[in-house]
Design a protein around this motif. Structure first.
Motif, short mmCIF file in Angstrom:
data_model
loop_
_atom_site.label_atom_id
_atom_site.label_comp_id
_atom_site.label_asym_id
_atom_site.label_seq_id
_atom_site.Cartn_x
_atom_site.Cartn_y
_atom_site.Cartn_z
N GLN A 148 0.87 -1.05 -0.05
CA GLN A 148 0.47 -0.05 -0.37
C GLN A 148 1.01 1.88 -0.10
O GLN A 148 0.88 1.89 -0.37
N TRP A 149 1.63 1.45 0.82
CA TRP A 149 2.62 2.81 0.64
C TRP A 149 3.78 2.20 -0.60
O TRP A 149 4.17 3.68 -0.62
N TYR A 150 3.96 1.66 -1.15
CA TYR A 150 4.71 1.27 -2.38
C TYR A 150 3.73 1.97 -3.71
O TYR A 150 4.51 3.03 -3.82
N TRP A 151 2.46 1.42 -3.69
CA TRP A 151 1.87 2.34 -4.07
C TRP A 151 1.32 3.83 -3.90
O TRP A 151 1.87 4.48 -5.22
N PHE A 152 1.50 3.91 -2.83
CA PHE A 152 1.23 5.64 -2.48
C PHE A 152 2.09 6.39 -2.84
O PHE A 152 2.19 7.56 -3.60
N VAL A 153 3.26 5.93 -2.87
CA VAL A 153 4.97 6.73 -2.56
C VAL A 153 4.86 7.12 -4.01
O VAL A 153 5.24 7.82 -4.85
N ASN A 154 5.10 6.09 -4.98
CA ASN A 154 4.67 6.10 -6.21
C ASN A 154 3.50 6.96 -6.56
O ASN A 154 3.99 7.54 -7.49
N ALA A 155 2.53 7.26 -6.71
CA ALA A 155 1.24 8.09 -7.32
C ALA A 155 2.17 9.17 -6.76
O ALA A 155 1.26 10.16 -7.32
N GLY A 156 1.87 9.01 -5.13
CA GLY A 156 2.90 11.04 -5.53
C GLY A 156 4.18 11.30 -5.97
O GLY A 156 4.23 12.60 -6.91
N MET A 157 4.28 10.62 -6.48
CA MET A 157 5.97 11.19 -7.46
C MET A 157 5.09 10.52 -9.48
O MET A 157 5.94 11.50 -10.35
N LEU A 158 4.36 10.11 -9.42
CA LEU A 158 3.63 9.76 -11.02
C LEU A 158 2.76 11.09 -10.83
O LEU A 158 2.94 11.58 -11.68
N MET A 159 2.32 11.92 -9.83
CA MET A 159 1.48 13.13 -9.40
C MET A 159 2.77 14.36 -10.45
O MET A 159 2.53 14.77 -10.89
N VAL A 160 3.54 14.41 -9.36
CA VAL A 160 4.55 15.24 -9.90
C VAL A 160 5.02 15.39 -11.79
O VAL A 160 5.19 16.01 -12.37
N CYS A 161 5.12 14.04 -12.35
CA CYS A 161 4.90 13.62 -13.45
C CYS A 161 3.81 14.36 -14.79
O CYS A 161 4.06 15.12 -14.99
N ALA A 162 2.80 14.38 -13.56
CA ALA A 162 1.52 14.45 -14.26
C ALA A 162 1.41 16.49 -14.32
O ALA A 162 0.83 16.73 -15.47
N ALA A 163 1.83 16.93 -12.72
CA ALA A 163 2.86 17.91 -13.22
C ALA A 163 3.10 18.66 -14.63
O ALA A 163 2.48 19.71 -14.65
N VAL A 164 4.10 18.11 -14.76
CA VAL A 164 4.90 18.72 -15.52
C VAL A 164 4.60 18.07 -16.95
O VAL A 164 5.20 19.25 -17.76
N ILE A 165 4.03 16.94 -17.12
CA ILE A 165 3.35 17.09 -18.14
C ILE A 165 2.16 18.50 -18.65
O ILE A 165 2.22 18.68 -19.84
N ALA A 166 1.75 18.96 -17.67
CA ALA A 166 0.81 19.62 -17.82
C ALA A 166 1.28 21.06 -18.30
O ALA A 166 0.94 21.83 -18.94
N VAL A 167 2.08 21.00 -17.78
CA VAL A 167 2.72 22.77 -17.55
C VAL A 167 3.82 22.83 -19.27
O VAL A 167 3.18 23.62 -20.31
N CYS A 168 4.44 21.60 -19.55
CA CYS A 168 5.04 21.48 -20.78
C CYS A 168 3.41 21.26 -21.93
O CYS A 168 4.31 22.34 -22.82
#
Length: 502
Positions: A148-168
């Protein structure tokens, strides 16, 4: 009339394009927030810039996608084989925490795995992303708690990727920042963002495209090389860039891009390749050896044939189809009445790979969404395609629920799943057809209708043609049925009304 061959970049940038003034679907949707923006509205005078709005909406939709995974997070990943499919909340991330040795502290590519997969089957940069998330995952508690923690940590890191995609994406077409809302509100983006680790490669690819749009070819190459070290598909963008630079005679810029991509890919891959070749090569051998899988028309063929094709046959046929598609895109580039935009060809080449490949995982739609926003920023067409992708998203999980529910047969049977695959394929081909039409009839391209040439093209934007085939040396002719503003190709100024138009 000035043409792309004689028009320099204007020092005066026109006002940003407002989708609510040119897109009927956007105008109708804007009624939810008060209606279309007025002519006298003061834009860019507050903290709420388009980039920030799009980024925040993207994060909000990403969060809704996390909520959609709640039934699995609270038990369906761990109890019952089919419940994660009936709730349509499956994710590879928690399952691979133990299945690929992260729970046991094994080093990807160097340590052999005890299960049916002897090494991690992901490219090196994605493996590093997975390993960093494992380092950040608490090592105490039950295995379920750690997953559960592993998915949650990955979700946080992927959210950063999503924000980068939106900005770019929002910044790539400087005059069309509000097109970024297409990505931010894309339902398939939110639903598939945390199925796997694809957002890392997508973020690097969109950042690379932003650099190319800014004329920074070396930075583009470096970022594209890193993206290819995370997922294979970004390397496909070098093909369209080659033919576009060929037509424009921009060989030096393409050379910088190619050199940067090769260097970045080698920097990431070479250490693992040298010291753990068997682990490093697993991604490539697995891709070659895996059989026909979900989401492809090859699966429909195999499941409806008494003599299904072998893996080697499918590999060969898929490669031949991809070569034919690539040749068609190259011919289109050299013969189109106006040089195609980079984003248009980028979407077409990746879509060709998706359609001809022997597997289509639901998260592969993430590869196409940013490219679709830049290639065809039209709400109607984008939403039609998204509806097809959501239908496939629901179809595959319903089919897996059917196959894992035993005699209960809860879900979608095989023939129903084939229809879901067909809907996905038709939706993607529809968007490809519309983009090809825009290339052959540039006066139908909404980006060029606003007066731009190729805002994501960087050095290609407004450049002269150096190599053309057929009738492309002649000025572009407008369709006889077309009424409205006639575009001055390559001009950054707004299109002027044609003679006799209202």
């Amino acid at each position: 009339m000035r043409s792309a061959e004689t028009t320099p970049a204007s020092v005066h940038e026109p006002d940003p394009v407002r989708p609510t003034r040119e897109d009927e679907v956007a105008a109708a949707g804007s009624e939810l927030i008060g209606g279309p923006i007025g002519l006298r509205a003061l834009l860019g005078t507050s903290w709420w810039t388009p980039v920030r709005v799009v980024a925040l909406v993207t994060i909000g939709m990403f969060a809704l996608g996390l909520v959609q995974k709640a039934p699995c997070y609270n038990g369906a990943w761990f109890f019952g084989a089919s419940s994660q499919y009936t709730h349509a909340c499956y994710s590879d991330i928690p399952h691979l925490f133990q299945g690929r040795g992260f729970a046991d502290g094994l080093v990807p590519y160097f340590d052999k795995l005890p299960g049916d997969m002897d090494y991690l089957e992901y490219p090196v940069l994605t493996g590093l992303f997975m390993e960093v998330a494992a380092w950040l995952t608490p090592g105490s508690g039950s295995l379920q708690h750690q997953e559960q923690w592993y998915w949650f940590v990955n979700a946080g890191m992927l959210m950063v990727c999503a924000a980068v995609i939106a900005v770019c994406v929002t910044r790539t077409h400087a005059r069309r920042p509000w097109d970024g809302l297409l990505l931010a509100l894309a339902p398939a983006f939110a639903l598939t963002a945390t199925i796997n680790w694809d957002l890392l490669a997508v973020a690097l690819t969109t950042a690379a495209m932003l650099m190319w749009a800014r004329g920074r070819s070396l930075a583009f190459g470096l970022l594209l090389g890193l993206a290819t070290a995370a997922k294979l598909y970004p390397v496909l963008l070098l093909g369209p860039l080659l033919v576009l630079c060929w037509r424009a005679g921009k060989w030096r810029d393409f050379g910088r891009a190619l050199g940067g991509a090769v260097v970045a890919w080698l920097v990431v891959n070479l250490p693992v390749m040298v010291f753990a070749f068997d682990g490093w090569s697993k991604f490539y051998t697995f891709s070659r050896e895996r059989g026909v899988d979900f989401g492809s028309f090859w699966l429909i063929w195999a499941q409806n044939s008494s003599n299904p094709p072998t893996t080697d046959t499918v590999n060969l046929l898929a490669m031949l189809l991809m070569v034919l598609c690539s040749g068609g895109i190259a011919a289109l580039t050299f013969t189109a009445p106006r040089r195609p935009r980079f984003a248009q060809l980028a979407f077409l080449i990746v879509a060709a790979f998706v359609v001809t490949n022997k597997v289509y995982s639901p998260q592969y739609v993430l590869w196409l969404i940013p490219l679709a926003v830049l290639a065809r920023p039209k709400w109607r067409d984008f939403l039609i395609w998204q509806a097809c992708e959501v239908a496939y998203f629901l179809g595959i999980w319903s089919y897996l629920a059917y196959t894992t529910s035993g005699d209960a047969h809860k879900g979608l049977p095989t023939h129903g799943y084939h229809w879901a695959v067909a809907v996905h394929l038709l939706g993607t081909l529809y968007l490809c057809a519309v983009i090809v039409r825009d290339i052959l009839m540039p006066e139908r391209d909404v980006v060029r209708l606003s007066g731009d040439d190729d805002p994501s093209g960087g050095v290609l934007d407004g450049a002269e043609d150096a190599f053309v085939l057929g009738a492309t040396a002649c000025p572009p002719r407008h369709a006889t049925h077309f009424e409205g503003p006639q575009v001055e190709w390559g001009s950054r100024e707004a299109a002027a009304p044609s003679e006799g138009s209202p």
